[in-house]
Structures are given as structure tokens and as C-alpha cells.
Design a protein around this motif. Structure first.
Motif, short mmCIF file in Angstrom:
data_model
loop_
_atom_site.label_atom_id
_atom_site.label_comp_id
_atom_site.label_asym_id
_atom_site.label_seq_id
_atom_site.Cartn_x
_atom_site.Cartn_y
_atom_site.Cartn_z
N HIS A 1 0.49 -0.89 -3.74
CA HIS A 1 -0.92 -0.52 -3.63
C HIS A 1 -1.22 0.03 -2.24
CE1 HIS A 1 -5.19 -0.57 -4.39
NE2 HIS A 1 -5.36 -1.25 -3.26
N ILE A 2 -0.70 -0.61 -1.21
CA ILE A 2 -0.93 -0.14 0.16
C ILE A 2 -0.28 1.23 0.37
CG2 ILE A 2 -0.37 -0.59 2.58
CD1 ILE A 2 -0.83 -3.55 1.98
N GLU A 3 0.92 1.40 -0.15
CA GLU A 3 1.61 2.69 -0.05
C GLU A 3 0.81 3.79 -0.73
OE1 GLU A 3 5.66 3.38 -1.58
OE2 GLU A 3 6.23 1.92 -0.05
N LYS A 4 0.28 3.47 -1.89
CA LYS A 4 -0.48 4.45 -2.66
C LYS A 4 -1.77 4.83 -1.95
CE LYS A 4 -3.04 4.70 -6.95
NZ LYS A 4 -3.46 3.93 -8.10
N LEU B 1 3.86 -10.56 -6.27
CA LEU B 1 2.59 -10.22 -5.65
C LEU B 1 2.81 -9.35 -4.41
CD1 LEU B 1 -0.48 -10.71 -5.77
CD2 LEU B 1 -0.12 -12.67 -4.29
N GLY B 2 3.83 -9.65 -3.63
CA GLY B 2 4.14 -8.86 -2.44
C GLY B 2 4.54 -7.44 -2.80
N LYS B 3 5.34 -7.27 -3.85
CA LYS B 3 5.74 -5.93 -4.28
C LYS B 3 4.54 -5.12 -4.77
CE LYS B 3 10.52 -6.95 -5.46
NZ LYS B 3 11.51 -7.08 -6.54
N LYS B 4 3.68 -5.77 -5.56
CA LYS B 4 2.49 -5.07 -6.07
C LYS B 4 1.58 -4.68 -4.92
CE LYS B 4 2.41 -6.06 -10.75
NZ LYS B 4 2.32 -4.98 -11.66
#
Length: 121
Positions: free
Chosen positions: A102-105, A95-98
């Protein structure tokens, strides 16, 4: 059968089902602690067991809410609560990686604009 089409349906869930979800998630956390532990459990390990059970209850509830939003039956809800408790660490990591992707994108273009403004100064 439990169904949840709106957020208030999840909030006003039957107390028996909520207690069962929390209990099975905590049990999954206890099982995970025992499986990962190489030595016998002593009284010094009680705080670690409690911490693992708290994290497992959190992930079990998250997974149960996700399953409830899909109008799952009681047995599937309890199964996912137990699995959420057992696989608490890997689920939180995933969940942290996803969330980071998402935040990076989403925030990437905004961060680039702010870096350009800082370089002009």
C-alpha cells in the motif's frame, strides 16, 4: 452480543469481555510457543514465552477489533482472539506485506518525483 459501530464502542468494551479476549489471545500465544518448541520448556524459556504471549495479545486484540467492527457475536469474537494469538507471526508478516504494498502504491509517484529533482541537481 457485543456490537461496535463506532470507535468509542470498542474503547468502552465490557471489562469481562476484554479480559477474556486478552486471556484467550495469550493462551493462543502459549500454544504457539509449545507447538514450535521441539524440546521441553525450561525456566530459561520464560522470557521467550512472555514475549510470544505479548505479541499474541497484540494480534489477538487487532483481530478482535476487526471482528467487533463487523458486529460479531461473543463466540466469534473469542474464537478470532484465540486464532489471532495462535497465528501471531504469520498475521504480522501478512499485515506488513500488505502495508508495504500500500505504501509503495501510494508513495511511489512521490518518490519518483523526488528522485527526478535530485538527478537534476
Amino acid at each position: 452480543m457485543v456490537g461496535a459501530s463506532q470507535f468509542r464502542d470498542i474503547i468502552f468494551l465490557d471489562k469481562e469481555i476484554l479480559a477474556a479476549v486478552i486471556g484467550i489471545s495469550a493462551w493462543g500465544g502459549l500454544v504457539r510457543y509449545i507447538v514450535l518448541r521441539n524440546k521441553a520448556i525450561t525456566l530459561k524459556d520464560i522470557p521467550g514465552v512472555i514475549c510470544q504471549m505479548i505479541v499474541s495479545c497484540f494480534t489477538g486484540m487487532l483481530l478482535s477489533i476487526f471482528v467487533l467492527s463487523r458486529n460479531a457475536q461473543d463466540d466469534k469474537l473469542l474464537l478470532m482472539a484465540g486464532l489471532g494469538g495462535l497465528f501471531a507471526g504469520p498475521l504480522i508478516t501478512l499485515l506488513g506485506k500488505k502495508l508495504a504494498k500500500h505504501i509503495e502504491k501510494e508513495a511511489g509517484p512521490m518518490l519518483l518525483k523526488s528522485e527526478d529533482k535530485n538527478s537534476e541537481i
